[in-house]
Design a protein around this motif. Sequence first.
Motif, short mmCIF file in Angstrom:
data_model
loop_
_atom_site.label_atom_id
_atom_site.label_comp_id
_atom_site.label_asym_id
_atom_site.label_seq_id
_atom_site.Cartn_x
_atom_site.Cartn_y
_atom_site.Cartn_z
N MET A 1 31.13 0.27 24.70
CA MET A 1 30.35 -0.10 25.87
C MET A 1 31.27 -0.89 26.80
O MET A 1 31.90 -1.85 26.38
CB MET A 1 29.15 -0.95 25.45
N ASN A 2 31.34 -0.49 28.04
CA ASN A 2 32.15 -1.23 29.01
C ASN A 2 31.24 -2.14 29.84
O ASN A 2 30.03 -2.20 29.61
CB ASN A 2 32.96 -0.28 29.89
N GLU A 3 31.83 -2.86 30.79
CA GLU A 3 31.06 -3.83 31.58
C GLU A 3 29.92 -3.17 32.35
O GLU A 3 28.80 -3.68 32.39
CB GLU A 3 31.99 -4.56 32.54
N LYS A 4 30.18 -2.01 32.94
CA LYS A 4 29.13 -1.32 33.71
C LYS A 4 27.97 -0.94 32.81
O LYS A 4 26.80 -1.12 33.19
CB LYS A 4 29.71 -0.08 34.39
N ASP A 5 28.26 -0.41 31.63
CA ASP A 5 27.20 -0.04 30.69
C ASP A 5 26.38 -1.27 30.27
O ASP A 5 25.16 -1.20 30.15
CB ASP A 5 27.78 0.63 29.45
N LEU A 6 27.07 -2.38 30.03
CA LEU A 6 26.39 -3.62 29.66
C LEU A 6 25.46 -4.09 30.78
O LEU A 6 24.30 -4.42 30.53
CB LEU A 6 27.40 -4.71 29.32
N VAL A 7 25.96 -4.09 32.00
CA VAL A 7 25.15 -4.51 33.15
C VAL A 7 23.94 -3.59 33.30
O VAL A 7 22.81 -4.06 33.50
CB VAL A 7 25.99 -4.53 34.45
N ASP A 8 24.14 -2.28 33.18
CA ASP A 8 23.04 -1.33 33.29
C ASP A 8 21.97 -1.59 32.23
O ASP A 8 20.78 -1.61 32.51
CB ASP A 8 23.54 0.11 33.17
N ALA A 9 22.41 -1.79 30.98
CA ALA A 9 21.46 -2.00 29.87
C ALA A 9 20.69 -3.31 30.03
O ALA A 9 19.47 -3.34 29.84
CB ALA A 9 22.20 -1.98 28.54
N VAL A 10 21.39 -4.39 30.39
CA VAL A 10 20.71 -5.68 30.56
C VAL A 10 19.77 -5.63 31.76
O VAL A 10 18.65 -6.13 31.70
CB VAL A 10 21.73 -6.83 30.68
N ALA A 11 20.21 -5.03 32.86
CA ALA A 11 19.36 -4.94 34.06
C ALA A 11 18.07 -4.17 33.75
O ALA A 11 16.99 -4.56 34.19
CB ALA A 11 20.12 -4.27 35.20
N ALA A 12 18.17 -3.09 33.00
CA ALA A 12 16.98 -2.33 32.62
C ALA A 12 16.09 -3.13 31.68
O ALA A 12 14.86 -3.08 31.79
CB ALA A 12 17.40 -1.02 31.96
N SER A 13 16.71 -3.90 30.81
CA SER A 13 15.96 -4.69 29.84
C SER A 13 15.18 -5.83 30.49
O SER A 13 14.07 -6.14 30.06
CB SER A 13 16.92 -5.22 28.80
N VAL A 14 15.75 -6.47 31.51
CA VAL A 14 15.09 -7.61 32.15
C VAL A 14 14.42 -7.23 33.47
O VAL A 14 13.85 -8.08 34.14
CB VAL A 14 16.06 -8.79 32.38
N ASP A 15 14.53 -5.95 33.82
CA ASP A 15 13.91 -5.43 35.04
C ASP A 15 14.36 -6.21 36.28
O ASP A 15 13.55 -6.74 37.04
CB ASP A 15 12.38 -5.43 34.93
N ASP A 16 15.68 -6.31 36.43
CA ASP A 16 16.27 -7.00 37.58
C ASP A 16 17.35 -6.09 38.18
O ASP A 16 17.71 -5.07 37.59
CB ASP A 16 16.88 -8.34 37.14
N SER A 17 17.85 -6.48 39.33
CA SER A 17 18.86 -5.65 39.98
C SER A 17 20.18 -5.72 39.22
O SER A 17 20.49 -6.71 38.56
CB SER A 17 19.08 -6.09 41.43
N LYS A 18 20.97 -4.66 39.35
CA LYS A 18 22.26 -4.61 38.68
C LYS A 18 23.22 -5.64 39.27
O LYS A 18 24.04 -6.22 38.54
CB LYS A 18 22.86 -3.21 38.78
N THR A 19 23.11 -5.92 40.55
CA THR A 19 23.99 -6.90 41.20
C THR A 19 23.76 -8.29 40.62
O THR A 19 24.71 -8.98 40.22
CB THR A 19 23.76 -6.92 42.72
N VAL A 20 22.52 -8.71 40.58
CA VAL A 20 22.18 -10.04 40.06
C VAL A 20 22.53 -10.13 38.57
O VAL A 20 23.10 -11.12 38.12
CB VAL A 20 20.69 -10.37 40.29
N THR A 21 22.23 -9.08 37.83
CA THR A 21 22.53 -9.06 36.40
C THR A 21 24.03 -9.15 36.15
O THR A 21 24.48 -9.91 35.30
CB THR A 21 21.95 -7.80 35.74
N GLY A 22 24.82 -8.40 36.91
CA GLY A 22 26.27 -8.44 36.77
C GLY A 22 26.83 -9.81 37.07
O GLY A 22 27.70 -10.32 36.35
#
Length: 92
Positions: A1-22
Amino acid sequence: MNEKDLVDAVAASVDDSKTVTGETIIAVLGVVTRSVTAGDVVQLDGFESVSMGQYPVRIGRNPSMGAEIQITAEKTLKVAVGKVFTDAVGGP
């Protein structure tokens, strides 16, 4: 899992934007890095603990000549994996 995949997974999990999550993930990793380099132990219960260790100055041998050499002290990173994480991946 790279950084983008991590951001995508966490953003989907917390229902927030990818920018804020990253930005949040980068901020958390920055705080962990600063804490460990300051000598603190960062412990995430059940997952892992991260701390800084140090090898002392010691005497070694030059393998080609056999002469004694002084090996300088160096800092090292200690990572201890927690029981919950070990059990989840099927470790001993």
